[in-house]
Design a protein around this motif. Structure first.
Motif, PDB file in Angstrom:
ATOM      1  N   SER A  38       5.948   4.728  14.905  1.00  0.00           N
ATOM      2  CA  SER A  38       4.621   5.064  14.410  1.00  0.00           C
ATOM      3  C   SER A  38       4.705   6.073  13.284  1.00  0.00           C
ATOM      4  O   SER A  38       5.754   6.633  13.010  1.00  0.00           O
ATOM      5  CB  SER A  38       3.760   5.628  15.538  1.00  0.00           C
ATOM      6  N   GLY A  39       3.585   6.326  12.654  1.00  0.00           N
ATOM      7  CA  GLY A  39       3.513   7.274  11.560  1.00  0.00           C
ATOM      8  C   GLY A  39       3.801   8.693  11.984  1.00  0.00           C
ATOM      9  O   GLY A  39       3.901   9.571  11.155  1.00  0.00           O
ATOM     10  N   THR A  60      -0.963   3.975   2.222  1.00  0.00           N
ATOM     11  CA  THR A  60      -1.570   3.591   3.494  1.00  0.00           C
ATOM     12  C   THR A  60      -2.696   2.578   3.298  1.00  0.00           C
ATOM     13  O   THR A  60      -2.868   1.675   4.110  1.00  0.00           O
ATOM     14  CB  THR A  60      -2.087   4.821   4.257  1.00  0.00           C
ATOM     15  N   ILE A  63      -1.942  -1.384   3.426  1.00  0.00           N
ATOM     16  CA  ILE A  63      -1.622  -2.095   4.662  1.00  0.00           C
ATOM     17  C   ILE A  63      -2.941  -2.424   5.366  1.00  0.00           C
ATOM     18  O   ILE A  63      -3.675  -1.521   5.758  1.00  0.00           O
ATOM     19  CB  ILE A  63      -0.730  -1.249   5.595  1.00  0.00           C
ATOM     20  N   GLY A  68      -0.607  -6.521   8.400  1.00  0.00           N
ATOM     21  CA  GLY A  68       0.604  -5.858   7.951  1.00  0.00           C
ATOM     22  C   GLY A  68       1.091  -6.421   6.639  1.00  0.00           C
ATOM     23  O   GLY A  68       0.517  -7.361   6.092  1.00  0.00           O
ATOM     24  N   VAL A  78       5.605  -3.544   7.836  1.00  0.00           N
ATOM     25  CA  VAL A  78       4.775  -2.407   8.253  1.00  0.00           C
ATOM     26  C   VAL A  78       3.426  -2.972   8.678  1.00  0.00           C
ATOM     27  O   VAL A  78       2.818  -3.757   7.946  1.00  0.00           O
ATOM     28  CB  VAL A  78       4.597  -1.380   7.121  1.00  0.00           C
ATOM     29  N   GLN A  80      -0.537  -2.181  10.687  1.00  0.00           N
ATOM     30  CA  GLN A  80      -1.567  -1.195  11.014  1.00  0.00           C
ATOM     31  C   GLN A  80      -2.455  -1.826  12.095  1.00  0.00           C
ATOM     32  O   GLN A  80      -3.514  -2.372  11.805  1.00  0.00           O
ATOM     33  CB  GLN A  80      -2.379  -0.811   9.769  1.00  0.00           C
ATOM     34  N   PHE A  86       0.219   3.294  12.081  1.00  0.00           N
ATOM     35  CA  PHE A  86       1.180   2.490  11.336  1.00  0.00           C
ATOM     36  C   PHE A  86       2.456   2.326  12.149  1.00  0.00           C
ATOM     37  O   PHE A  86       2.942   3.275  12.757  1.00  0.00           O
ATOM     38  CB  PHE A  86       1.493   3.137   9.982  1.00  0.00           C
ATOM     39  N   VAL A 140       4.633   8.701   7.550  1.00  0.00           N
ATOM     40  CA  VAL A 140       3.344   8.567   6.870  1.00  0.00           C
ATOM     41  C   VAL A 140       2.887   9.974   6.535  1.00  0.00           C
ATOM     42  O   VAL A 140       2.679  10.803   7.420  1.00  0.00           O
ATOM     43  CB  VAL A 140       2.312   7.851   7.765  1.00  0.00           C
ATOM     44  N   ILE A 145       3.560   5.719   2.737  1.00  0.00           N
ATOM     45  CA  ILE A 145       4.423   5.265   3.829  1.00  0.00           C
ATOM     46  C   ILE A 145       5.827   5.175   3.271  1.00  0.00           C
ATOM     47  O   ILE A 145       6.065   4.492   2.275  1.00  0.00           O
ATOM     48  CB  ILE A 145       3.973   3.892   4.352  1.00  0.00           C
TER      49      ILE A 145
END
Length: 148
Positions: A38-39, A60, A63, A68, A78, A80, A86, A140, A145
């Motif tokens: 994750s972020g 960000t 996405i 993704g 990646v 979301q 993320f 993130v 990202i």
């Protein structure tokens, strides 16, 4: 050239080809498929990387929520799953090592044999793959990202 010299030549060429195949099929990623990507990943940067982590993949806003983006060159996808959450996973299918090609309807999709993986945790949603996509580390920060 006698038979022994030819045999040595063939064996040497075969060994070199096998070494190249093993090197090309190897992976430097986490094969366990576990871990959280994750972020909220570690802010520690590797030597030579920019302060926010590694290579910048996207903003960000690039996405889509509930979807993704696949980064073919980096072999990373990646996602979301929910606004502001993320995740990153290997873009190499665990079934036959094909590169996944699309993200739609909540899944990451492989074109080779139809495997589908969840955008939330890369769990197998449809086979023939039996293992999830391995997680990748991302950072993130400041709307960017980054790998790592």
């Amino acid at each position: 050239m006698n038979a022994n010299a030819r045999r040595r030549t063939v064996l040497t060429a075969g060994a070199a080809g096998a070494a190249a195949l093993v090197t090309g099929c190897g992976s430097s990623g986490d094969e366990s498929g576990g871990g959280d990507a994750s972020g909220t990943a570690s802010d520690a940067a590797s030597p030579g990387a920019s302060p926010g982590g590694g290579e910048e993949l996207a903003a960000t806003g690039d996405i889509p929520v509930g979807g993704g983006t696949i980064f073919k060159e980096q072999k990373v996808v990646v996602t979301q799953p929910e606004e502001g959450e993320f995740k990153a996973f290997s873009a190499v299918c665990t079934h036959a090592l094909c590169l996944v090609s699309t993200v739609s309807d909540g899944t990451i999709n492989c074109p080779c044999h139809g495997s589908k993986f969840s955008i939330t945790d890369a769990a197998v949603e449809a086979g023939p793959a039996t293992r999830p996509l391995p997680a990748e580390q991302i950072t993130v920060e400041g709307g960017a990202i980054r790998l790592g």
